[in-house]
Design an enzyme around this catalytic site. Sequence first.
Site, mmCIF file in Angstrom:
data_model
loop_
_atom_site.group_PDB
_atom_site.id
_atom_site.type_symbol
_atom_site.label_atom_id
_atom_site.label_comp_id
_atom_site.label_asym_id
_atom_site.label_seq_id
_atom_site.Cartn_x
_atom_site.Cartn_y
_atom_site.Cartn_z
ATOM 1 N N LYS A 41 6.966 0.715 5.322
ATOM 2 C CA LYS A 41 8.239 0.182 5.555
ATOM 3 C C LYS A 41 8.860 1.299 6.008
ATOM 4 C CE LYS A 41 12.069 -1.696 2.715
ATOM 5 N NZ LYS A 41 12.997 -1.783 3.602
ATOM 6 N N TYR A 49 7.406 3.324 1.144
ATOM 7 C CA TYR A 49 8.905 2.981 1.620
ATOM 8 C C TYR A 49 9.367 4.050 2.179
ATOM 9 C CZ TYR A 49 13.622 0.958 1.326
ATOM 10 O OH TYR A 49 14.879 0.713 1.487
HETATM 11 O O1 MN9 Z 1 15.349 -1.567 4.696
HETATM 12 C C1 MN9 Z 1 17.714 -2.172 4.775
HETATM 13 N N1 MN9 Z 1 18.050 -1.119 4.439
HETATM 14 C C2 MN9 Z 1 18.928 -0.824 3.509
HETATM 15 C C3 MN9 Z 1 16.097 -2.152 4.776
HETATM 16 O O2 MN9 Z 1 19.389 -1.483 2.715
HETATM 17 C C4 MN9 Z 1 18.856 0.834 2.993
HETATM 18 C C5 MN9 Z 1 18.153 -2.686 6.095
HETATM 19 O O3 MN9 Z 1 17.865 -4.038 6.119
HETATM 20 C C6 MN9 Z 1 19.687 -2.339 6.211
HETATM 21 O O4 MN9 Z 1 20.319 -3.143 5.222
HETATM 22 C C7 MN9 Z 1 20.336 -3.016 7.632
HETATM 23 C C8 MN9 Z 1 21.463 -2.980 7.669
HETATM 24 O O5 MN9 Z 1 21.948 -1.366 8.116
HETATM 25 O O6 MN9 Z 1 19.436 -2.708 8.452
#
Ligand code: MN9
Length: 290
Positions: A163, A135
């Site tokens: 990821k 990640y």
């Molecule tokens: O990794 C999510 N990242 C975090 C996935 O939550 C830090 C994203 O889905 C974000 O929430 C999304 C909105 O900025 O892109």
Amino acid sequence: MKNFKGIFPALLTPFDKNDNVNTEQLKLLVEKNIEQGVDGFYVAGSTGEAFLLSEEERRLVYKTVKEAAGDKVTLIAHVGTVSTKQAVEYAKYVESIGYDAVSAVAPFYYKFSNAQVVEHYKAIADSVNIPLIIYNIPAFSGVELTLDEIAELLSHENILGVKYTSNDYFKLQQIRERCPDAIIYNGFDEMMISGLAMGADGGIGSTYNFMADKFIRIHQLWKSGDIKGAQEIQWQANKIITALCKVGVMAGEKAVLNLLGFDFGVCRKPFGELTDEQIDYLKEAILPLL
Ligand code: MN9
């Protein structure tokens, strides 16, 4: 091995009035997303408030999602913690209850060296027989592995992919070129098509909790070569994400689910509760676009 490509909601964790994990609501969300056609779930990650859960609660979340999803889709458990020992314990637990893969954020807070971070990942990968997904989220973890370090990890027989939650899409493309067999997930939902253009195989995202259909469609249109069509839906989704960013993404996502009839409660402190005005704003800005 299960299918690891495609659209994976990073599940939110619902809390009830007493601030306990609401397993019924979590199951409902899993079922609804499976009906929509998601390829799998990313469980107890940043979006799931992993670092605000007790150990017992994290295990309960893993178990509840597995019970609800069964073998219908691919399940990736985020097992990241600051301690290698603890991450390995979670990894062994999720393997024992039938998860398909583990994933871990880099260990943070103590500013470990990159060499220590690499060893942490190898230790987790060596501890289980299900694959590991790195990640990568430098903005939150403070850890920026180099291309060489990521490629070294991806050459480990039990490390499957990454990821990738970063704005550096040049680096994503370089990972793709160096590691053609790796599974790469786009992490920032608002830039999904950028990730696909640079070689991602799909996405893991928090906004998919309530709009997985849009991201499934973006991915399908992309694969069929309809770039303009994919862009159109990305732009629609981004209107929604812009509204979420104004109030706080996870708190906003829970509020949207509540407006849609779920009972997800609020995010744990130190996250704050949304005001009534903020919830009205989300209702007006987001619901007509779903
Ligand atoms: O990794 C999510 N990242 C975090 C996935 O939550 C830090 C994203 O889905 C974000 O929430 C999304 C909105 O900025 O892109």
